[in-house]
Design a protein around this motif. Structure first.
Motif, PDB file in Angstrom:
ATOM      1  N   GLN A  62       3.438  -3.280  -1.868  1.00  0.00           N
ATOM      2  CA  GLN A  62       2.309  -2.678  -1.184  1.00  0.00           C
ATOM      3  C   GLN A  62       1.730  -3.656  -0.161  1.00  0.00           C
ATOM      4  O   GLN A  62       1.900  -4.860  -0.289  1.00  0.00           O
ATOM      5  N   GLU A  63       1.017  -3.096   0.838  1.00  0.00           N
ATOM      6  CA  GLU A  63       0.431  -3.899   1.912  1.00  0.00           C
ATOM      7  C   GLU A  63      -0.980  -3.420   2.232  1.00  0.00           C
ATOM      8  O   GLU A  63      -1.339  -2.281   1.926  1.00  0.00           O
ATOM      9  N   SER A  64      -1.766  -4.313   2.854  1.00  0.00           N
ATOM     10  CA  SER A  64      -3.128  -3.970   3.234  1.00  0.00           C
ATOM     11  C   SER A  64      -3.642  -4.966   4.264  1.00  0.00           C
ATOM     12  O   SER A  64      -3.152  -6.091   4.353  1.00  0.00           O
ATOM     13  N   ASP A  65      -4.656  -4.534   5.026  1.00  0.00           N
ATOM     14  CA  ASP A  65      -5.339  -5.435   5.947  1.00  0.00           C
ATOM     15  C   ASP A  65      -6.521  -6.122   5.279  1.00  0.00           C
ATOM     16  O   ASP A  65      -7.136  -7.022   5.858  1.00  0.00           O
ATOM     17  N   THR A  66      -6.880  -5.679   4.057  1.00  0.00           N
ATOM     18  CA  THR A  66      -8.005  -6.257   3.323  1.00  0.00           C
ATOM     19  C   THR A  66      -7.554  -6.597   1.903  1.00  0.00           C
ATOM     20  O   THR A  66      -6.460  -6.218   1.489  1.00  0.00           O
ATOM     21  N   THR A  67      -8.424  -7.268   1.147  1.00  0.00           N
ATOM     22  CA  THR A  67      -8.105  -7.573  -0.246  1.00  0.00           C
ATOM     23  C   THR A  67      -8.668  -6.530  -1.204  1.00  0.00           C
ATOM     24  O   THR A  67      -8.595  -6.703  -2.412  1.00  0.00           O
ATOM     25  N   ALA A  68      -9.190  -5.435  -0.690  1.00  0.00           N
ATOM     26  CA  ALA A  68      -9.712  -4.365  -1.544  1.00  0.00           C
ATOM     27  C   ALA A  68      -8.546  -3.647  -2.205  1.00  0.00           C
ATOM     28  O   ALA A  68      -7.633  -3.154  -1.519  1.00  0.00           O
ATOM     29  N   ALA A  69      -8.552  -3.582  -3.519  1.00  0.00           N
ATOM     30  CA  ALA A  69      -7.448  -2.960  -4.261  1.00  0.00           C
ATOM     31  C   ALA A  69      -7.167  -1.540  -3.774  1.00  0.00           C
ATOM     32  O   ALA A  69      -6.009  -1.128  -3.671  1.00  0.00           O
ATOM     33  N   ALA A  70      -8.207  -0.796  -3.456  1.00  0.00           N
ATOM     34  CA  ALA A  70      -8.045   0.600  -3.035  1.00  0.00           C
ATOM     35  C   ALA A  70      -7.381   0.737  -1.665  1.00  0.00           C
ATOM     36  O   ALA A  70      -6.884   1.819  -1.324  1.00  0.00           O
ATOM     37  N   ASP A  71      -7.345  -0.329  -0.882  1.00  0.00           N
ATOM     38  CA  ASP A  71      -6.765  -0.262   0.463  1.00  0.00           C
ATOM     39  C   ASP A  71      -5.257  -0.472   0.494  1.00  0.00           C
ATOM     40  O   ASP A  71      -4.625  -0.266   1.532  1.00  0.00           O
ATOM     41  N   PHE A  72      -4.655  -0.897  -0.608  1.00  0.00           N
ATOM     42  CA  PHE A  72      -3.220  -1.151  -0.621  1.00  0.00           C
ATOM     43  C   PHE A  72      -2.430   0.154  -0.637  1.00  0.00           C
ATOM     44  O   PHE A  72      -2.756   1.079  -1.376  1.00  0.00           O
ATOM     45  N   THR A  73      -1.393   0.210   0.202  1.00  0.00           N
ATOM     46  CA  THR A  73      -0.515   1.377   0.275  1.00  0.00           C
ATOM     47  C   THR A  73       0.939   0.912   0.219  1.00  0.00           C
ATOM     48  O   THR A  73       1.242  -0.261   0.485  1.00  0.00           O
ATOM     49  N   ALA A  74       1.824   1.829  -0.089  1.00  0.00           N
ATOM     50  CA  ALA A  74       3.255   1.516  -0.173  1.00  0.00           C
ATOM     51  C   ALA A  74       3.790   1.081   1.191  1.00  0.00           C
ATOM     52  O   ALA A  74       3.421   1.646   2.224  1.00  0.00           O
ATOM     53  N   VAL A  75       4.644   0.094   1.177  1.00  0.00           N
ATOM     54  CA  VAL A  75       5.292  -0.375   2.396  1.00  0.00           C
ATOM     55  C   VAL A  75       6.410   0.604   2.754  1.00  0.00           C
ATOM     56  O   VAL A  75       7.194   1.010   1.894  1.00  0.00           O
ATOM     57  N   ALA A  76       6.488   0.968   4.023  1.00  0.00           N
ATOM     58  CA  ALA A  76       7.570   1.844   4.495  1.00  0.00           C
ATOM     59  C   ALA A  76       8.907   1.124   4.334  1.00  0.00           C
ATOM     60  O   ALA A  76       8.992  -0.095   4.515  1.00  0.00           O
ATOM     61  N   ASP A  77       9.946   1.870   4.001  1.00  0.00           N
ATOM     62  CA  ASP A  77      11.278   1.281   3.827  1.00  0.00           C
ATOM     63  C   ASP A  77      11.725   0.506   5.064  1.00  0.00           C
ATOM     64  O   ASP A  77      12.424  -0.495   4.944  1.00  0.00           O
ATOM     65  N   ALA A  78      11.309   0.944   6.244  1.00  0.00           N
ATOM     66  CA  ALA A  78      11.695   0.266   7.487  1.00  0.00           C
ATOM     67  C   ALA A  78      11.109  -1.136   7.568  1.00  0.00           C
ATOM     68  O   ALA A  78      11.621  -1.979   8.315  1.00  0.00           O
ATOM     69  N   ASP A  79      10.043  -1.401   6.799  1.00  0.00           N
ATOM     70  CA  ASP A  79       9.414  -2.721   6.800  1.00  0.00           C
ATOM     71  C   ASP A  79       9.868  -3.590   5.629  1.00  0.00           C
ATOM     72  O   ASP A  79       9.256  -4.629   5.350  1.00  0.00           O
ATOM     73  N   LEU A  80      10.917  -3.169   4.937  1.00  0.00           N
ATOM     74  CA  LEU A  80      11.483  -3.941   3.834  1.00  0.00           C
ATOM     75  C   LEU A  80      12.909  -4.342   4.167  1.00  0.00           C
ATOM     76  O   LEU A  80      13.631  -3.615   4.851  1.00  0.00           O
ATOM     77  N   ILE A  81      13.304  -5.489   3.680  1.00  0.00           N
ATOM     78  CA  ILE A  81      14.691  -5.924   3.794  1.00  0.00           C
ATOM     79  C   ILE A  81      15.255  -5.795   2.388  1.00  0.00           C
ATOM     80  O   ILE A  81      14.882  -6.541   1.486  1.00  0.00           O
ATOM     81  N   GLY A  82      16.100  -4.806   2.187  1.00  0.00           N
ATOM     82  CA  GLY A  82      16.544  -4.421   0.856  1.00  0.00           C
ATOM     83  C   GLY A  82      15.638  -3.299   0.368  1.00  0.00           C
ATOM     84  O   GLY A  82      14.588  -3.036   0.957  1.00  0.00           O
ATOM     85  N   LEU A  83      16.046  -2.644  -0.668  1.00  0.00           N
ATOM     86  CA  LEU A  83      15.272  -1.517  -1.180  1.00  0.00           C
ATOM     87  C   LEU A  83      14.651  -1.828  -2.527  1.00  0.00           C
ATOM     88  O   LEU A  83      15.249  -2.515  -3.359  1.00  0.00           O
TER      89      LEU A  83
END
Length: 149
Positions: A62-83
């Motif tokens: 997951q990724e976020s622009d803040t450290t608020a737990a509620a702001d984290f969302t799943a990273v798109a597959d295009a932004d991952l190296i490997g699945l």
């Protein structure tokens, strides 16, 4: 063979150490990647008493622009190296193994791993982040832990 020094350009960040029980997700440590160009999550198991049903337990980055737990969302597959699916554990005999790794190349400042079991899961899991290619080198050996807000 040409050898290069990656130790001076690598910082280890605590990812996760959790005991999974059933389907309750376990969120790992928040990692600040602002000063790094590369981040890789390395995942391993401890004792796996029960991987759970046929789908076992899985990792989500997951990724976020803040450290608020509620702001984290799943990273798109295009932004991952490997699945992330390569980090799934379905066997009760998968004790103490290096499951694999996945790289992050997204644009958010903070990342974390979340491990979720399936029905019946009872397992210990661990993971670390290897942060590399710092803006300024050499960097410290270990990153600070960041608590969710």
């Amino acid at each position: 063979m040409h050898k290069i020094d990656m130790r001076s350009e690598t910082t280890v960040a605590f990812g996760i150490s959790a005991t999974l029980s059933g389907t309750t997700p376990s969120a790992g440590n928040i990692v600040d990647v602002a000063d790094y160009q590369a981040a890789t999550f390395l995942f391993q198991t401890g004792t796996v008493t029960d991987a759970g049903d046929a789908t076992g337990f899985t990792v989500a980055i997951q990724e976020s622009d803040t450290t608020a737990a509620a702001d984290f969302t799943a990273v798109a597959d295009a932004d991952l190296i490997g699945l992330e699916t390569a980090l799934t554990v379905t066997s009760d005999a998968s004790d103490g193994i290096a499951v694999g790794c996945v790289g992050y190349r997204g644009s958010k400042r903070y990342i974390r791993a979340v491990v979720t079991g399936s029905t019946g899961t009872n397992a210990v899991v661990n993971g670390v982040w290897a942060l590399q290619k710092p803006r300024y080198a050499p960097k410290g050996d270990a990153a600070i832990n960041i608590a969710a807000t």
